[in-house]
Design a protein around this motif. Structure first.
Motif, PDB file in Angstrom:
ATOM      1  N   VAL A   3     -33.028 -24.889 -10.246  1.00 56.91           N
ATOM      2  CA  VAL A   3     -32.085 -24.216 -11.134  1.00 56.91           C
ATOM      3  C   VAL A   3     -32.765 -23.796 -12.427  1.00 56.91           C
ATOM      4  O   VAL A   3     -32.536 -22.687 -12.926  1.00 56.91           O
ATOM      5  CB  VAL A   3     -30.862 -25.119 -11.416  1.00 56.91           C
ATOM      6  N   LEU A   7     -32.807 -20.026 -13.899  1.00 53.99           N
ATOM      7  CA  LEU A   7     -32.256 -19.682 -15.209  1.00 53.99           C
ATOM      8  C   LEU A   7     -33.307 -19.005 -16.084  1.00 53.99           C
ATOM      9  O   LEU A   7     -33.018 -18.042 -16.794  1.00 53.99           O
ATOM     10  CB  LEU A   7     -31.702 -20.917 -15.905  1.00 53.99           C
ATOM     11  N   THR A  13     -29.044 -19.336 -19.869  1.00 53.73           N
ATOM     12  CA  THR A  13     -28.939 -20.787 -19.955  1.00 53.73           C
ATOM     13  C   THR A  13     -27.844 -21.257 -19.011  1.00 53.73           C
ATOM     14  O   THR A  13     -27.124 -20.446 -18.433  1.00 53.73           O
ATOM     15  CB  THR A  13     -28.603 -21.231 -21.399  1.00 53.73           C
ATOM     16  N   SER A  14     -27.676 -22.559 -18.917  1.00 50.70           N
ATOM     17  CA  SER A  14     -26.628 -23.093 -18.049  1.00 50.70           C
ATOM     18  C   SER A  14     -25.232 -22.806 -18.605  1.00 50.70           C
ATOM     19  O   SER A  14     -24.249 -22.878 -17.883  1.00 50.70           O
ATOM     20  CB  SER A  14     -26.814 -24.598 -17.850  1.00 50.70           C
ATOM     21  N   GLN A  15     -25.129 -22.426 -19.874  1.00 48.14           N
ATOM     22  CA  GLN A  15     -23.848 -22.056 -20.466  1.00 48.14           C
ATOM     23  C   GLN A  15     -23.510 -20.585 -20.211  1.00 48.14           C
ATOM     24  O   GLN A  15     -22.423 -20.141 -20.514  1.00 48.14           O
ATOM     25  CB  GLN A  15     -23.838 -22.303 -21.990  1.00 48.14           C
ATOM     26  N   LYS A 115     -20.386 -18.246 -12.918  1.00 42.56           N
ATOM     27  CA  LYS A 115     -21.041 -19.182 -13.810  1.00 42.56           C
ATOM     28  C   LYS A 115     -21.645 -20.287 -12.969  1.00 42.56           C
ATOM     29  O   LYS A 115     -21.101 -20.678 -11.965  1.00 42.56           O
ATOM     30  CB  LYS A 115     -20.038 -19.778 -14.803  1.00 42.56           C
ATOM     31  N   LEU A 116     -22.787 -20.772 -13.411  1.00 47.24           N
ATOM     32  CA  LEU A 116     -23.445 -21.861 -12.679  1.00 47.24           C
ATOM     33  C   LEU A 116     -22.761 -23.171 -12.930  1.00 47.24           C
ATOM     34  O   LEU A 116     -22.228 -23.461 -13.915  1.00 47.24           O
ATOM     35  CB  LEU A 116     -24.919 -21.957 -13.093  1.00 47.24           C
TER      36      LEU A 116
END
Length: 116
Positions: A3, A7, A13-15, A115-116
């Motif tokens: 991941v 990204l 980012t994860s957000q 979204k992730l």
């Protein structure tokens, strides 16, 4: 692919993306929409079905049978080619194409957000 690397590759980012980043990417890449193919009319679709080599061979055989005065075989071959083989492969994509075209036409303003 892990991941973190994904990204990093997507430069996010994860957000997720900020509104500014999303707007920039929307301008650069455009909306995430499917483009409908140019639609052909029914006659051109039907005529294009007769380009198949097997269909041409069968029609040639029908013509040869008719030339040799075996009209029954010629008629049977033509009926089989037109009704079962060619009409099925003409009507099925045509009928299935209408719902897809309708969906694409009525979903122009919809995008897919993930979204992730």
């Amino acid at each position: 692919m892990p991941v973190f690397q994904m990204l990093q590759q997507l430069q996010t980012t994860s957000q997720g993306l900020t509104d500014e980043q999303a707007q920039q990417r929307l301008k650069y890449y455009g909306a995430n929409l499917l483009k409908p193919k140019k639609r052909s009319d029914a006659l051109s679709i039907l005529l294009s079905q007769f380009k198949s080599p097997i269909t041409l061979i069968l029609l040639f055989a029908a013509g040869l049978s008719f030339f040799l005065r075996d009209a029954t075989d010629a008629v049977v071959i033509v009926v089989v080619v037109i009704l079962s083989y060619r009409m099925f492969s003409f009507w099925l994509p045509t009928l299935l194409g209408f719902p897809l075209a309708y969906y694409l036409q009525h979903s122009k303003n919809r995008t897919f957000n993930s979204k992730l």
